[in-house]
Structures are given as C-alpha cells and as structure tokens.
Design an enzyme around this catalytic site. Structure first.
Site, PDB file in Angstrom:
ATOM      1  CG  ASN A  60      59.058 -71.749 -17.289  1.00 34.88           C
ATOM      2  OD1 ASN A  60      59.973 -72.550 -17.443  1.00 34.88           O
ATOM      3  ND2 ASN A  60      59.200 -70.460 -17.595  1.00 34.88           N
ATOM      4  CE1 TYR A 112      66.336 -72.501  -9.682  1.00 32.68           C
ATOM      5  CE2 TYR A 112      67.629 -74.519  -9.595  1.00 32.68           C
ATOM      6  CZ  TYR A 112      66.781 -73.673 -10.278  1.00 32.68           C
ATOM      7  OH  TYR A 112      66.391 -73.987 -11.560  1.00 32.68           O
ATOM      8  CE  LYS A 151      63.258 -74.375  -9.970  1.00 28.54           C
ATOM      9  NZ  LYS A 151      62.103 -74.019 -10.789  1.00 28.54           N
ATOM     10  CB  SER A 204      58.571 -62.853 -21.053  1.00 26.16           C
ATOM     11  OG  SER A 204      59.329 -63.064 -19.891  1.00 26.16           O
ATOM     12  NE  ARG A 205      63.945 -62.849 -19.023  1.00 24.27           N
ATOM     13  CZ  ARG A 205      64.784 -63.259 -18.096  1.00 24.27           C
ATOM     14  NH1 ARG A 205      65.766 -64.066 -18.408  1.00 24.27           N
ATOM     15  NH2 ARG A 205      64.646 -62.873 -16.848  1.00 24.27           N
ATOM     16  CB  ALA A 259      65.275 -75.430  -0.209  1.00 25.45           C
ATOM     17  N   GLY A 315      56.245 -67.130 -16.398  1.00 24.94           N
ATOM     18  CA  GLY A 315      57.622 -66.906 -16.859  1.00 24.94           C
ATOM     19  C   GLY A 315      57.759 -67.238 -18.330  1.00 24.94           C
TER      20      GLY A 315
END
Ligand code: NAP
Length: 246
Positions: free
Chosen positions: A88, A154, A158, A15-16, A156, A13
């Site tokens: 990430n 989300y 993380k 790219s931004r 769960a 992840g």
C-alpha cells in the site's frame, strides 16, 4: 463471512490513511498485523492490540532492498509466518512533464513500483519455500489505468504495478498464491487533502455515486481479497472509484 483468524498480514505504509484503515480492518477480521512504514502510529497499534491481536511496527523504506530484506526476516522471526501482503505504501510528486526532474520521476518509481518488487519477491520466496497459500494485494490507482495530468511518474508506477501483479499472479498460481490489484479513485486522505479545491469539485462532479471514497471503501475490498471468499480470484484489477469510469 470474512474470517482472517490467526492469519498474519503485512501492510506497507500502514501508519496512516488507507494503510491504517486496512490494518484495523484486517485485525477486526482476526489477523495479526505487521506494519511497515516510515513513522509509527502508537494509537493505531494500541487499537489493534486491544482486539487481542499482535501488532508490531517496523521502520523501513520499502524502496531499499536491504532494509526490506532485514524487515521481512524480523517479521518471520516475530510472527513465525506470513499469509497476506498488502503493498500500500505510495507517494506522489505531481508535476507537468515539462517541470518534472529526473529525481521526481525516480523517487516515485522507487517507492511505488520497486518497493512492491522488494516486498513481493521476498515474501513470495518465503511463501513458496513454506508451501503457504498466500494472498498478495497491490494498491494501484485509476491513474495507472486512465492516466492523469501531472502524474506521468505516478501513473507509470501504478500502471507498472498492474502488469507486475498480473505476471506474478501467473507465476505463482500453481502454488495457490493469488495476486490482485485495487485501483482506488479519489479517496479522502492526506494524499488528496493537498489538491486544489477546484480540482476536488470537478472530480466530485464526475463521480456517479456523488461522494469521495472513504478509506474503509478500500479496506473492505482488501479484506475480501485477503479472505478465502476470494480464493478463485487472481490477476484482477478491481476499480473502487464510485463509478468514475461510467
Ligand atoms: P498517505 O496518506 O500519503 O499514506 C502513505 C503511506 O505510505 C504512509 O503511511 C507513509 O508512511 C507510507 N510511505 C510512504 N513512503 C514510504 C516508503 N518509502 N516506505 C515505507 N512507507 C512509505 O496515502 P494514502 O492516500 O493512504 O494512499 C495509500 C495508497 O493508495 C498509495 O499507494 C496511493 O498511491 C494509493 N492511492 C490513493 C488514492 C487516494 O485518493 N488517496 C487514490 C488511488 C491510489 P509515513 O506516514 O511514515 O510517511
């Protein structure tokens, strides 16, 4: 001083947002960068190459094991080694549980948790086989520690990521590999741009340092954990949230 000279870092992840800041930061400290993601960011690659660092983008959905395996094989072929992995890549699909579908739950778990398994298992095997003391850094979230309304999927994923990191840290410690998690608070990126203004103001009021986090706040923490200055730190979850928990 942080020195990542000639290290090879893989950032998912990248790219931004937070991922792009991590790529640039690690390159500034001397690392060569392999970026994994859905879409390429040519400007970022140009910036990294201008630092005389190798940088290649690999299109790959981290939740797909076959794609992940082929990508890691290509990275080893192109860079000859891997020293640092930053998991990430992440998505949100926020809904109250009464509105959340099975697909909403599954896709967030697939990218945010299974994607971390895919990357970490493949790279850990390579690190062990090649007796390389690597650093694995996983980007979790304070939602994974404290929970958050509308984020059962989300949170769960993380929270799972934190348990995953601690377990992997114990498994690989004897090999000199460290595994740590970072739990960002509210960081200004595309992911948080879409949140309602009222929610943003409420969040800002609750942050003792009185500002939202910047992508560099996370990138700086990653650079530290990726360096030999953090050699004796493993299995930890570092909150980078402006004191939100105080
Ligand atoms: P972002 O701006 O939305 O960027 C997400 C990145 O993940 C993008 O580069 C995206 O690629 C990539 N990605 C998404 N799905 C992918 C997949 N299946 N395979 C490969 N790459 C994929 O998010 P961000 O705010 O920078 O967040 C980065 C990380 O920090 C995430 O794990 C997030 O959960 C975590 N985090 C963020 C905050 C915050 O406040 N922003 C707080 C806590 C934790 P494309 O650009 O190609 O789509």
């Amino acid at each position: 001083m942080i020195d990542l000279n000639e290290k090879v870092a893989v950032i998912t992840g990248g790219s931004r947002g937070i991922g792009a800041a991590i790529c640039l930061k690690l390159a500034n400290f001397g690392a060569h960068i392999a970026i994994i993601g859905n879409s390429e960011n040519p400007e970022l690659i140009k910036q990294i190459k201008s630092l005389n660092k190798k940088c290649i983008f690999y299109k790959c959905d981290v939740s797909d094991y076959e794609q992940a395996k082929n990508t890691i094989d290509s990275i080893i072929k192109d860079f000859l080694k891997i020293d640092i992995l930053v998991n990430n890549a992440g998505i949100t699909c926020d809904k109250l549980i009464i509105q959340m579908t099975e697909a909403d739950f599954d896709k967030v778990i697939a990218v945010n948790l299974k994607g971390v398994f895919n990357m970490s298992s493949l790279i850990t095997k390579w690190l062990i086989r090649n007796k390389n003391k690597g650093k694995i850094i996983n980007i979790s979230s304070i939602a994974g520690i404290d929970g958050n309304i509308g984020q059962t999927n989300y949170a769960a994923a993380k929270a799972g990521l934190i348990g995953f990191s601690k377990s992997l840290a114990k498994e690989v410690a004897a090999r000199g590999i460290t595994v740590n998690s970072i739990a960002p608070g509210f960081i200004e990126t595309d992911m948080t741009k879409v949140l309602p203004d009222e929610f943003k103001q409420k969040s800002l009021n609750a942050i003792p340092l009185k500002r939202f986090g910047d992508v560099d706040d996370i990138a700086n923490t990653v650079a530290f954990l990726a360096s030999d200055m953090a050699d004796y730190i493993t299995a930890q979850t570092l909150r980078v949230d402006g004191g939100l928990t105080l």
